[in-house]
Design an enzyme around this catalytic site. Structure first.
Site, PDB file in Angstrom:
ATOM      1  N   LYS A 108      21.280  14.783  22.285  1.00  0.00           N
ATOM      2  CA  LYS A 108      21.313  13.642  21.366  1.00  0.00           C
ATOM      3  C   LYS A 108      19.945  12.945  21.331  1.00  0.00           C
ATOM      4  O   LYS A 108      19.454  12.577  20.260  1.00  0.00           O
ATOM      5  CB  LYS A 108      22.397  12.664  21.831  1.00  0.00           C
ATOM      6  CG  LYS A 108      22.809  11.634  20.793  1.00  0.00           C
ATOM      7  CD  LYS A 108      23.999  10.829  21.308  1.00  0.00           C
ATOM      8  CE  LYS A 108      24.364   9.713  20.343  1.00  0.00           C
ATOM      9  NZ  LYS A 108      25.434   8.860  20.874  1.00  0.00           N
ATOM     10  N   THR A 109      19.343  12.771  22.499  1.00  0.00           N
ATOM     11  CA  THR A 109      18.020  12.138  22.570  1.00  0.00           C
ATOM     12  C   THR A 109      16.992  12.978  21.827  1.00  0.00           C
ATOM     13  O   THR A 109      16.181  12.451  21.057  1.00  0.00           O
ATOM     14  CB  THR A 109      17.591  11.949  24.040  1.00  0.00           C
ATOM     15  OG1 THR A 109      18.553  11.126  24.700  1.00  0.00           O
ATOM     16  CG2 THR A 109      16.217  11.307  24.141  1.00  0.00           C
ATOM     17  N   TYR A 112      18.139  21.060  27.016  1.00  0.00           N
ATOM     18  CA  TYR A 112      16.731  20.669  26.905  1.00  0.00           C
ATOM     19  C   TYR A 112      15.961  21.647  26.016  1.00  0.00           C
ATOM     20  O   TYR A 112      15.299  21.251  25.050  1.00  0.00           O
ATOM     21  CB  TYR A 112      16.111  20.611  28.301  1.00  0.00           C
ATOM     22  CG  TYR A 112      14.674  20.143  28.307  1.00  0.00           C
ATOM     23  CD1 TYR A 112      14.345  18.844  27.901  1.00  0.00           C
ATOM     24  CD2 TYR A 112      13.643  20.972  28.739  1.00  0.00           C
ATOM     25  CE1 TYR A 112      13.037  18.398  27.921  1.00  0.00           C
ATOM     26  CE2 TYR A 112      12.330  20.530  28.767  1.00  0.00           C
ATOM     27  CZ  TYR A 112      12.026  19.247  28.354  1.00  0.00           C
ATOM     28  OH  TYR A 112      10.728  18.811  28.363  1.00  0.00           O
TER      29      TYR A 112
END
Length: 418
Positions: free
Chosen positions: A184-185, A238
Site C-alpha cells: 500500500k505504501t 517489497y
C-alpha cells in the site's frame, strides 16, 4: 568517542584524501566539507555523559545539544540545541523548496543533512515506522526546516520544487511485518506524491531498489534487465511494490508530463542504519563490537556489493538535477562474498578497538546458519549508465566506509543509545 588520532585521514578508492562530499553537476552544487557532514552523526549528537564536557570552543560545544546521559541510572536529560550548524546562504533564485518523504530514515536523514547544509528549504514527511526523530532532531527549529509526522498513504499538500520520494520500509523484518501495508505504501504513497508533483510541477525522484531484479539470472544487472521475481514469495510485497511504483512513475511521466527520475539503489550502509533491522552490515558490526560470534546465513558464498551512504547521496542529487529519465542503478560494483565481508568487518572492528585501547579478551568467531527463503545468491550493479550520464561512481572503499560505521556504532554504544 574515538580519539582524533584514530580518526586518521580518509582516502578514496584512488588513494586521494576525502575532504568534501558531493560535486557540482547539471547546475546544482552539492559539495560540502566532509567534516561538516561527519559532525552531524559521529559526535554524540544528542547526548554526552554527565562526567564528559566538550572542550571550550569546540564544534561539539557550539553545534550540539547539552543533553546529559547518566550511565549509572541509564537516564537522559534532554535540552534544545544551542546553535544550528552553519548552512550556505543561497540567493532566492538558487534556493529550492525540497520535500523528502521518509526523510527521518537512514538514507533520508543523510540526504536531508546534505540539502540543509547546502542552504535549501527542506520539508520532511515521515510516519516514524522505521525512521526516528533523532536522525534529524539537530535541524528541528531551523528556519529552513520542517518535520511533519505524516503517512504518505494519505494525500499531502504543499508547495515544492523537488520531491525525493524515499518513504517505504526497506529491510526484510520491517517490510514483512505488515506486507499489505508495504504494498500500500509503495503504490498509494507513490500515487499521492506523483499527484503532488503533477499539481506543483515539481521534479520527482523515486528511490527504487535492486530488488526489482529479484534473484537475477544476469550478472551484473544492467537497467534494461527485467528481473526474476517471485510474485508471491515473502519478499514480494517489497519487490513487486517497488516494481509497480516504477510503473506508476512512468505512467505519470508519459501521460501527464511529470518530470521523473528513478534511482535503483543497491545495498547501502553507513552511520544511522538501524542496528536491529536484520541487514548484514549492521548485524556483523554490532555482533563484533559486542564480542558475540558473527552469524553468516548459508555457506557464505553468496555475493553482495555495498556502497557507502555518502556516495549514494551524491548519486541521488546528481540524478535529480540531471536530464536522465530512464532508471539508473546507483550502487558499488565491488563484489564481496558474505564470508569475506564478515572477515573484513571483524578485522576493522579489531583495528578500531585496538586504536581506542579497548581490545576484546577473545577473538570473535564466524558461525554459519541456514539461508532464508528467496535470498538472492548474487547482486551486483552495472553502473555504466550512471558513469556515462551522471559522471558518478563510488569514491568510498568498503574498508573506509566500514571504519566510519564502526566508529559511529561504537560511539552510540558508549553513550547508551544502542
Amino acid at each position: 568517542m574515538a580519539s582524533s588520532k584514530s580518526q586518521s585521514r580518509i582516502l578514496d578508492k584512488s588513494g586521494k584524501e576525502i575532504t568534501t562530499v558531493g560535486f557540482e553537476r547539471f547546475g546544482f552544487d552539492s559539495e560540502v566539507p566532509f567534516d561538516a557532514v561527519r559532525s552531524l552523526y559521529l559526535q554524540p549528537h544528542y547526548v554526552r555523559s554527565a562526567n564528559a564536557s566538550p572542550k571550550p570552543g569546540s564544534q561539539s560545544e557550539e553545534y550540539q545539544s547539552d543533553s546529559i546521559y547518566y550511565p549509572d541510572t541509564q537516564s537522559i536529560s534532554y535540552t534544545t540545541l544551542a546553535r544550528f550548524p552553519p548552512v550556505k546562504l543561497l540567493p532566492p533564485e538558487k534556493r529550492k523548496r525540497i520535500l523528502v518523504t521518509g526523510g527521518a530514515g537512514f538514507v533520508g536523514s543523510h540526504l536531508v543533512d546534505r540539502l540543509m547544509l547546502l542552504g535549501h528549504e527542506v520539508t520532511v514527511l515521515d510516519n516514524f515506522f522505521t525512521g526516528a526523530k533523532t536522525t534529524v532532531s539537530h535541524w528541528v527549529g531551523h528556519p529552513n526546516f520542517e518535520l511533519v509526522r505524516h503517512d504518505v498513504v494519505e494525500p499531502y499538500m504543499t508547495e515544492c520544487d523537488q520531491i525525493y520520494h524515499l518513504a517505504c520500509p526497506a529491510s526484510p523484518p520491517h517490510y514483512q511485518f505488515n506486507s499489505i501495508k508495504t504494498v500500500k505504501t509503495s503504490f498509494m504513497g507513490t500515487l499521492n506524491m506523483l499527484g503532488l508533483a503533477k499539481r506543483t510541477k515539481a521534479r520527482f525522484l523515486i528511490t527504487s531498489t535492486s530488488e526489482v531484479y529479484g534473484d537475477p539470472e544476469v550478472h551484473p544487472q544492467p537497467e534494461d534487465y527485467w528481473g526474476h521475481v517471485n510474485p508471491i514469495g515473502p519478499r514480494a510485497c517489497y519487490d513487486e511494490g517497488k516494481r509497480v511504483a516504477e510503473t506508476l512513475t512512468y505512467g505519470y511521466h508519459h501521460q501527464n508530463g511529470v518530470h521523473v527520475r528513478v534511482a535503483r539503489i543497491f545495498n547501502t550502509y553507513g552511520p544511522r542504519m538501524n542496528p536491529y533491522d536484520g541487514r548484514v552490515v549492521s548485524n556483523f558490526i554490532i555482533q563484533a563490537l559486542r564480542g558475540e560470534d558473527m552469524t553468516v546465513y548459508g555457506d557464505g558464498k553468496q555475493t553482495r556489493s555495498f556502497q557507502f551512504i555518502h556516495d549514494l547521496v551524491d548519486g541521488l542529487i546528481a540524478l535529480m538535477n540531471s536530464d536522465e529519465t530512464r532508471p539508473v542503478n546507483v550502487g558499488n560494483p565491488d563484489e564481496f562474498t558474505i564470508g569475506e565481508f564478515a572477515e573484513l568487518v571483524r578485522e576493522i572492528v579489531e583495528k578500531v578497538q585496538k586504536e581506542d585501547g579497548t581490545p576484546l579478551a577473545r577473538r570473535v568467531q564466524i558461525v554459519y546458519k541456514p539461508i532464508p527463503k528467496d535470498d538472492p545468491q548474487k547482486r551486483r550493479p552495472d553502473i555504466t549508465r550512471a558513469k556515462q550520464v551522471l559522471d558518478w561512481q563510488p569514491r568510498w572503499s568498503v574498508r573506509m566506509g566500514l571504519e566510519e560505521m564502526v566508529r559511529y556504532y561504537k560511539a552510540k554504544m558508549a553513550e547508551g543509545s544502542i
